[in-house]
Enzyme design. Structure first.
Site, PDB file in Angstrom:
ATOM      1  N   SER A 182       0.837  -0.827   0.440  1.00 29.17           N
ATOM      2  CA  SER A 182      -0.034   0.215  -0.037  1.00 29.17           C
ATOM      3  C   SER A 182       1.070   0.902   0.356  1.00 29.17           C
ATOM      4  CB  SER A 182      -0.835  -0.121   0.967  1.00 29.17           C
ATOM      5  OG  SER A 182      -1.757  -1.203   1.195  1.00 29.17           O
ATOM      6  N   THR A 186       1.723  -0.344  -6.878  1.00 34.64           N
ATOM      7  CA  THR A 186       0.305  -0.729  -8.509  1.00 34.64           C
ATOM      8  C   THR A 186       0.963   0.207  -9.359  1.00 34.64           C
ATOM      9  OG1 THR A 186      -0.144  -2.556  -7.553  1.00 34.64           O
ATOM     10  CG2 THR A 186      -0.575  -1.967  -9.393  1.00 34.64           C
ATOM     11  N   GLU A 209      -1.406 -10.657  -8.786  1.00 38.65           N
ATOM     12  CA  GLU A 209      -1.773 -10.345  -7.426  1.00 38.65           C
ATOM     13  C   GLU A 209      -3.240  -9.595  -8.070  1.00 38.65           C
ATOM     14  OE1 GLU A 209      -0.659  -9.163  -3.511  1.00 38.65           O
ATOM     15  OE2 GLU A 209      -0.407  -7.802  -4.927  1.00 38.65           O
TER      16      GLU A 209
END
Length: 418
Positions: A182, A186, A209
């Protein structure tokens, strides 16, 4: 008849884009029928003809290569993901066969030991295309002081300050992008992929994922400046302005020519096979591979559950892949929990989970760090990109504005202008 030879021929017939890349030549095959068929396949490909079961049925001498039923049988052996290991096996068998031939001839003709050793050495080096003599190497740069040099800036990151430090993503290099969950890995990866595509390159994303549906929503949210929670119900949640801009966002993203593979548990061989197929479809574009993330890639070997050895093998394989494809590879990695127990949270090399030989194999290692991750009340939206390793340049930090609600990554120079 050799199963490896059948697998090779079946793969080339079923996936003819691999014909130009195969290292195998007719003389490498032990079975004469197979050798003849491979020569036909290579000739057809050289002439620009399609190679498949239908085109092969037009051969006047179809019976000499086993007939239609045998060609169909060969197709059942096709395995593009294992092509390289199949080729290696065929070459190893060929070399052993040639060694026996050399020793037989040497015995018959009473060769001296020097000639035998020379012949065996030549065989060991046969078909090698990675050799350059020092004379050839020097001749290429002999006139460099008197010629204008073309500076290859690589594939842009979309962050000018980062390009200045790293030179962009370079062919044959592996970049590891690591952070805690987090932190924004990404979102940064998708920013890099988008800008690579907009610059005319070919971004290929392997999301091991996150499913493609979520990846696409993230791309739309970050490009359109849309809060990700609104992407759950766009019709109900988007403003009229966002709806009017929707088509423009979709159009801009389509220009990236991005390709997404979201299968879980993919092996390195599977990633290679899928990437190779896409690269073949876009011969005039420079590819760049993005993989999310390192420890989710399955090794082609088994290590008895030893995660450290598996990551080491995968890391080495990524480096080989980058060199073989002559393209950059950007691979995400998780940091282990030890960073959370320290008073100073900024990551270091040893924080990379199951790091194996990652430190050694990677050409560039980037860490992500933001204060707001550890202090939700902190309104500072700055994201620090730490260049911890840069094989061909300096290290340091680059700062960007990061909106974790939309996923937008904006260079501070541009953010401050707005």
């Amino acid at each position: 008849m050799s199963t490896a030879e059948k697998a090779l021929l079946g793969t080339l017939i079923k996936h003819d884009y691999l014909i130009k890349e195969t290292r195998i030549r007719p003389e490498h095959l032990e079975n004469k029928q197979h050798s003849n068929l491979l020569q036909i396949i290579l000739d057809m490909n050289q002439k620009g003809q399609d190679v498949d079961l239908i085109s092969l049925t037009t051969l006047h001498h179809l019976d000499s290569v086993g007939g239609m039923s045998y060609l169909s049988e060969l197709e059942s052996f096709a395995n593009p993901a294992k092509l390289e290991s199949i080729e290696k096996l065929i070459l190893d068998i060929w070399k052993e066969r040639e060694k026996r031939n050399i020793l037989t001839v040497a015995t018959t003709n009473n060769w001296d030991i020097a000639k035998i050793i020379s012949s065996l050495d030549n065989l060991t080096q046969a078909k090698s295309d990675d050799y350059t003599s020092i004379h050839q190497a020097l001749s290429k740069i002999y006139d460099a002081p008197w010629e204008e040099q073309h500076e290859d800036t690589g594939i842009t990151t979309g962050i000018q300050e980062l390009d200045k430090v790293t030179g962009g993503f370079q062919n044959g290099e592996v970049t590891i992008l690591a952070a805690r969950p987090s932190m924004g890995k990404t979102d940064v990866m998708l920013h890099l992929a988008k800008h690579a595509g907009w610059a005319g390159n070919l971004p290929i994303v392997f999301s091991l994922e996150m499913p493609e549906k979520l990846i696409t929503k993230r791309l739309v949210a970050s490009t359109g400046g849309i809060n990700r929670t609104k992407m759950r119900h766009p019709m109900r949640s988007l403003t009229d302005k966002q709806k009017r801009n929707w088509a423009n966002v979709i159009d801009e993203l389509s220009k990236t020519e991005m390709h997404i593979f979201d299968g879980s548990g993919q092996t390195v061989a599977e990633i290679r096979a899928k990437a190779r197929k896409v690269i073949h479809q876009y011969p005039n574009k420079k590819p760049i591979l993005f993989i999310d993330y390192l420890t989710l890639i399955q090794s082609d070997k088994t290590f008895g559950g030893n995660a450290h050895q598996q990551v080491t093998d995968v890391s080495e394989s990524l480096k080989f892949m980058a060199k073989d494809f002559d393209c950059p590879i950007v691979c995400l990695a998780q940091l282990n929990r030890s960073v959370e127990s320290r008073s100073i949270k900024r990551p270091v090399m040893s924080d990379i989970r199951e790091s194996g030989s990652v430190e050694q194999d990677a050409d560039v290692i980037l860490f992500l760090f933001r204060k707001g991750y550890y202090n939700p009340e902190d309104e500072d939206k700055t994201l620090e990109i730490i260049i911890s390793k840069n094989r061909n340049g300096p290290v340091g930090s680059v700062f960007v504005h990061y909106n974790h609600f939309t996923g937008e990554i904006i260079p501070l120079s541009k953010y401050n202008e707005s």
